[in-house]
Design a protein around this motif. Structure first.
Motif, short mmCIF file in Angstrom:
data_model
loop_
_atom_site.label_atom_id
_atom_site.label_comp_id
_atom_site.label_asym_id
_atom_site.label_seq_id
_atom_site.Cartn_x
_atom_site.Cartn_y
_atom_site.Cartn_z
N UNK A 61 2.27 -37.31 2.71
CA UNK A 61 2.20 -38.06 1.44
C UNK A 61 1.70 -39.71 1.79
N UNK A 62 1.97 -40.23 2.75
CA UNK A 62 1.73 -41.57 3.12
C UNK A 62 0.16 -41.80 3.45
N UNK A 63 0.07 -40.78 4.26
CA UNK A 63 -1.63 -40.90 5.13
C UNK A 63 -2.56 -40.40 4.20
N UNK A 64 -2.41 -39.44 3.67
CA UNK A 64 -3.35 -38.90 2.82
C UNK A 64 -3.75 -39.88 1.61
N UNK A 65 -2.79 -40.43 1.15
CA UNK A 65 -3.18 -41.32 -0.11
C UNK A 65 -3.88 -42.49 0.73
N UNK A 66 -3.46 -42.96 1.79
CA UNK A 66 -4.12 -44.15 2.46
C UNK A 66 -5.67 -43.51 2.64
N UNK A 67 -5.85 -42.64 3.32
CA UNK A 67 -7.09 -42.14 3.77
C UNK A 67 -7.98 -42.15 2.40
N UNK A 68 -7.55 -41.33 1.53
CA UNK A 68 -8.42 -41.15 0.08
C UNK A 68 -8.85 -42.47 -0.32
N UNK A 69 -8.06 -43.57 -0.32
CA UNK A 69 -8.26 -44.90 -0.69
C UNK A 69 -9.25 -45.53 0.17
N UNK A 70 -9.54 -45.06 1.39
CA UNK A 70 -10.68 -45.60 2.20
C UNK A 70 -11.81 -44.99 1.91
N UNK A 71 -11.97 -43.91 0.99
CA UNK A 71 -13.04 -43.30 0.67
C UNK A 71 -13.46 -43.12 -0.98
N UNK A 72 -12.39 -43.41 -1.74
CA UNK A 72 -12.62 -43.46 -2.98
C UNK A 72 -12.17 -44.85 -3.71
N UNK A 73 -12.68 -45.18 -4.81
CA UNK A 73 -12.54 -46.49 -5.38
C UNK A 73 -11.09 -46.58 -6.30
N UNK A 74 -10.89 -47.93 -6.36
CA UNK A 74 -9.61 -47.91 -7.53
C UNK A 74 -8.33 -47.49 -7.18
N UNK A 75 -8.17 -47.08 -5.83
CA UNK A 75 -6.76 -46.64 -5.38
C UNK A 75 -6.62 -45.43 -6.01
N UNK A 76 -7.79 -44.74 -6.19
CA UNK A 76 -7.38 -43.36 -6.61
C UNK A 76 -6.71 -42.41 -5.72
N UNK A 77 -6.66 -42.81 -4.42
CA UNK A 77 -5.93 -41.93 -3.55
C UNK A 77 -4.40 -42.21 -4.02
N UNK A 78 -3.85 -42.96 -4.41
CA UNK A 78 -2.34 -43.19 -4.89
C UNK A 78 -1.88 -42.01 -5.70
N UNK A 79 -2.98 -41.56 -6.30
CA UNK A 79 -2.65 -40.50 -7.49
C UNK A 79 -2.41 -39.23 -6.69
N UNK A 80 -3.20 -38.93 -5.50
CA UNK A 80 -3.27 -37.61 -4.94
C UNK A 80 -1.88 -37.55 -4.20
N UNK A 81 -1.09 -38.62 -3.80
CA UNK A 81 0.28 -38.53 -3.35
C UNK A 81 1.03 -37.64 -3.98
N UNK A 82 0.95 -37.41 -5.24
CA UNK A 82 1.84 -36.50 -5.92
C UNK A 82 1.68 -35.15 -5.65
N UNK A 83 0.57 -34.60 -5.21
CA UNK A 83 0.22 -33.23 -4.89
C UNK A 83 0.91 -32.70 -3.54
N UNK A 84 1.33 -33.51 -2.60
CA UNK A 84 2.01 -33.30 -1.52
C UNK A 84 3.45 -33.42 -1.30
N UNK A 85 4.15 -33.50 -2.63
CA UNK A 85 5.57 -33.52 -2.27
C UNK A 85 5.85 -32.02 -2.45
#
Length: 303
Positions: A79-103
């Motif tokens: 939940x923590x890392x995949x969101x951070x990593x996605x934010x490093x390659x996607x704009x507008x903090x979109x990676x924060x929304x990906x966290x929902x998928x990993x609960x």
């Protein structure tokens, strides 16, 4: 991919191009050859990367040893890392929304939202608390940044007092907050704060690797930590490319460091973040795709 997500991606790409353009335009007068041939202590860079990796693990403990002990440590780390990593390659903090998928797949949408929002608020509080150290202990004199830090501090105090008043006088809010005011919440706050202390340590070693020296790098790290984390609140380019370097330059300029040395430090510190987050995020993402939550993740990505 929904229309809303496509619009956010398009808007984010445009912002990214603008930031990169103006970054190159602003930094065009710097002697990049000197920067590229600088004497960098790569061992300290490596240690800084390891500490950054460990800080993510500690951040994940805010779930397992904090607000939700039912989440195992691997899931929390995903939940923590995949969101951070996605934010490093996607704009507008979109990676924060990906966290929902990993609960866990049996968690409701409301439960997932709470488990994303509450730690995010804890992140903000930890950043503000540690950034405030930049005022008395770093010797940071830039009036605009110091003003922002004080405004954030007093805003945090005012919001806390407002929350206390709401809890005391509004029964519905009191009942809602009561479910969170537990030992688990306190543990979560402590683990989140500890994770940011580790990031501050990683910043300190990264600056020392650039040749500033261990003693001198500590006050510098406070200023850099404060400015770059305040900038991180702005949804912008992937990994805050351009903005991060600008934040490092502004932070170090307030302590008398010339722009060429500050640019080198910004590039090294950004490299540390990418070297830590992207490989770790990729590995955890592949584990998620082939693990217990693989089908749930694939279903969300398809839609």
């Amino acid at each position: 991919m929904t229309t809303k997500t496509k619009i956010k991606l398009l808007f984010g790409i445009l912002i990214t191009l603008l930031i990169i353009y103006y970054s190159f335009k602003t930094l065009s007068h710097f002697d990049l050859k000197t920067t590229l041939h600088a004497n960098i202590n790569w061992f300290l860079v490596f240690v800084s990367v390891i500490i950054t990796l460990y800080s993510n693990y500690v951040r994940g403990l805010s779930y397992t040893l904090g607000i939700d002990p039912n989440i195992n440590r691997l899931t929390a780390l995903q939940v923590v890392v995949i969101g951070h990593a996605a934010n490093m390659i996607l704009p507008l903090h979109i990676g924060d929304g990906l966290r929902f998928a990993f609960f866990p797949s049996n968690y409701s949408a409301l439960q997932r939202t709470k488990l994303v929002m509450v730690p995010a608020i804890a992140d903000s509080v930890a950043i503000i608390v540690l950034s405030m150290l930049a005022v008395p202990f770093s010797g940071f004199k830039d009036p605009s940044i110091v003003s922002v830090l004080w405004i954030l501090f007093f805003s945090c105090v005012a919001l806390s007092l407002l929350l206390v008043a709401c809890v005391l006088f509004i029964p519905r809010i009191r009942n809602y907050v009561r479910s969170y005011l537990t030992v688990g919440l306190l543990n979560m706050m402590l683990w989140v704060l500890f994770s940011y202390v580790l990031l501050l340590l990683a910043t300190w070693l990264g600056l020392a690797a650039c040749g500033f020296g261990f003693a001198a790098s500590f006050p510098l790290s406070l200023a850099v930590f404060a400015v770059t984390n305040l900038i991180s609140f702005i949804p912008s380019s992937p990994g805050a490319i351009g903005l991060f370097e600008y934040g490092v330059i502004v932070g170090l300029a307030g302590l008398g460091i010339n722009q060429g040395e500050a640019l080198l430090a910004g590039l090294v510190l950004h490299l540390i973040l990418y070297a830590a987050l992207l490989p770790q995020g990729l590995v955890l993402y592949l584990i998620a795709l082939h693990g217990k939550y693989g089908e749930a993740v694939k279903k969300i990505l398809r839609h």
